[in-house]
Scaffold this active site. Structure first.
Site, PDB file in Angstrom:
ATOM      1  CB  VAL A  12     -68.264 -34.432  37.287  1.00  0.00           C
ATOM      2  CG1 VAL A  12     -68.105 -33.264  38.237  1.00  0.00           C
ATOM      3  CG2 VAL A  12     -67.131 -34.469  36.289  1.00  0.00           C
ATOM      4  CG  ASP A  31     -78.974 -37.573  35.075  1.00  0.00           C
ATOM      5  OD1 ASP A  31     -77.746 -37.433  35.138  1.00  0.00           O
ATOM      6  OD2 ASP A  31     -79.608 -37.637  33.989  1.00  0.00           O
ATOM      7  CB  THR A 122     -64.719 -28.589  32.420  1.00  0.00           C
ATOM      8  OG1 THR A 122     -64.196 -29.438  33.434  1.00  0.00           O
ATOM      9  CG2 THR A 122     -63.607 -27.773  31.796  1.00  0.00           C
ATOM     10  CE  LYS A 208     -60.995 -29.915  34.557  1.00  0.00           C
ATOM     11  NZ  LYS A 208     -62.011 -30.770  35.023  1.00  0.00           N
ATOM     12  CB  CYS A 264     -60.546 -34.294  30.976  1.00  0.00           C
ATOM     13  SG  CYS A 264     -61.889 -34.504  32.121  1.00  0.00           S
ATOM     14  CE  LYS A 267     -65.118 -32.493  28.266  1.00  0.00           C
ATOM     15  NZ  LYS A 267     -65.138 -31.357  29.150  1.00  0.00           N
ATOM     16  NE  ARG A 332     -66.214 -40.595  28.129  1.00  0.00           N
ATOM     17  CZ  ARG A 332     -66.715 -39.817  29.079  1.00  0.00           C
ATOM     18  NH1 ARG A 332     -67.349 -38.707  28.755  1.00  0.00           N
ATOM     19  NH2 ARG A 332     -66.583 -40.140  30.344  1.00  0.00           N
TER      20      ARG A 332
END
Ligand code: UDX
Length: 440
Positions: A12, A31, A122, A208, A264, A267, A332
């Site tokens: 993202v 990061d 999210t 979302k 997404c 989860k 994933r």
């Protein structure tokens, strides 16, 4: 031009950071993972996403996009801070917000001038309030900030395109002044008349979850209709096409398959169920969508077993496609993981190929055989299984496939092949919800 930073250089963060810099703003992507930042600076991206490398290179060259592992300094230099760290699945499906809280604390410690704090990750409904609380309770000055919830709706594999041409941009905030500042961030979209919509913070957070859960529900629904069609002798492709022509339904996300995967849907559906549980409000549709998806993944192995006349032991099965969907190396929650693991448990051998996800899958199944193209993979196999609808499989030469296989057995879990052709060529095959011998 705004001074913006994006904290968290995952999927993202990277796409949003690069995209916002392309709109003409000065962006620093930061990061805590120093190695990741070093690699990106060298041009080695942590994810594969069509068009992303070009977008990053272009903006790095124009000096609008920088990378850093010093989060504190990055926050200090910015007027708008995007939080884009991961919110993985935690205990009992609840979203794990520890990374988000860490960033909130860092923002509090480095709040050197007025800033807009904007969450992209999210996060469950109510997290905005928590983030505001953390910053307020930990800042050591009276400097003000505003908070925005700006959920992302990017799909892997087309994230750059989705960023540049979104259906809508949702801005959850408390004042028109903040909304105006956010419009400036997304100015080119605004000029292109893409709807940028102001909502309350909690509403934006809900949009979302509600979008993703609805799409997951839609997929589980068509998968169940596919399963019923198989038994009742209908063709689900036709059914999906025709119900999709109803403007109220739309044809999108009505493709039956081996069950949804990715970072997404699995989860976010669980997180929404968890939120509903906490609020003591039943959300049975989403629980059902999750259960149907678990069943769909299991069902693929049951169908494979039937196709191979219950004999998996000693059989060599080629799996074509490993990623959870095409154009990504992300595996994933991919249905390929479930089917490979069931085949191995039943004593079968697996030969696997994915145009870009072989290396990702090697981490989960280091001992199966991997190949660099479909032709080598299927050679001397007892059966081929299409798990991901990569374009190169859609256009695969079925005559060559038949010649290379030991026995012409094919399981097309994505319904990409023309059934008449398969019948004509003498394949023994299965699909998801399609009728084999359509009579017209
Ligand atoms: C999703 C949402 O689409 C995006 O808006 C959100 O921000 C992140 O989650 P993504 O996970 O990248 O995006 O993939 P998506 O294209 O939505 O597909 C998800 C899964 O559903 C894949 O496994 C795909 O194969 C499956 N799928 C999708 C189907 O089985 N049938 C369909 O009709 C559509």
């Amino acid at each position: 031009m705004k001074k913006i930073c994006v904290i968290g250089v995952g999927y993202v963060g990277l796409v949003n950071g690069a995209g916002i810099s392309d709109f003409g703003h000065k962006v620093i992507c930061a990061d805590i993972d120093k190695k990741k930042i070093e690699n990106i600076k060298k041009g080695d991206l942590p994810i594969f996403e069509p068009g992303l490398k070009e977008l990053i290179d272009r903006n790095v060259k124009s000096n609008r996009l920088l990378f850093s592992s010093d989060i504190g300094e990055t926050i200090k230099k910015s007027d708008i801070v995007f939080i884009a760290v991961g919110t993985p699945e935690g205990d009992s499906g609840k979203a794990d917000l520890s990374h988000v809280y860490d960033v909130a604390l860092k923002i509090a410690k480095n709040l050197n001038n007025y800033k807009i704090i904007c969450t992209k990750s999210t996060v469950p409904i109510g997290t905005g309030k928590e983030i505001k609380g953390i910053i307020n309770n930990n800042k050591s000055n009276s400097i003000k900030f505003d908070y925005v919830s700006n959920p992302e709706f990017l799909r892997e594999g087309s994230a750059v395109k989705d960023f540049l041409w979104p259906d809508r941009v949702v801005i959850g905030c408390d004042s028109n002044k903040v909304f105006k500042s956010m419009i400036e961030v997304y100015q080119p979209l605004f000029r292109n008349k893409k709807p940028i919509i102001q909502t309350e913070i909690s509403t934006a957070e809900m949009v979302k979850y509600a979008s993703n859960a609805f799409l997951a529900l839609k997929i589980s629904y068509i998968n169940e209709i596919a399963n019923l069609s198989e038994v009742l002798g209908c063709d689900v492709k036709m059914v999906a096409d025709l119900i999709g022509q109803d403007g109220r339904i739309s044809p999108k996300f009505l493709h039956p398959g081996p069950g949804y995967g990715g970072s997404c849907f699995p989860k976010d559906t669980k997180a929404l169920v968890n939120l509903a549980k906490q609020a003591n409000v039943p959300i049975k549709t989403i629980t059902a969508a999750i259960d149907a998806n678990i069943y769909q993944k299991k069902r693929m192995f049951m169908k494979l077993k039937t196709l191979l006349k219950e004999k998996i032991k000693g059989k060599t099965i080629s799996i074509l496609g490993l990623s959870f969907k095409p154009n990504t190396s992300d595996i994933r929650e991919s249905s390929a993981i479930d089917i490979i693991s069931s085949i191995l448990k039943a004593g079968g051998h697996v030969r696997a190929f994915d145009p870009i996800a072989n290396n990702s899958m090697k981490k989960i199944f280091p001992n199966i055989e991997y190949f660099s193209n479909w032709e080598k993979t299927v050679s001397n196999s007892d059966c081929a299984v299409i798990m991901t609808e990569w374009n190169e499989f859609r256009s695969l030469d079925l005559i060559e496939l038949k010649d290379r296989l030991k026995t012409p057995i094919l399981f097309d879990t994505r319904n990409i092949f023309d059934q008449r052709k398969l019948l004509e060529l003498g394949f023994s095959f299965d699909t998801v919800g399609r009728k084999k011998n359509i009579k017209y």
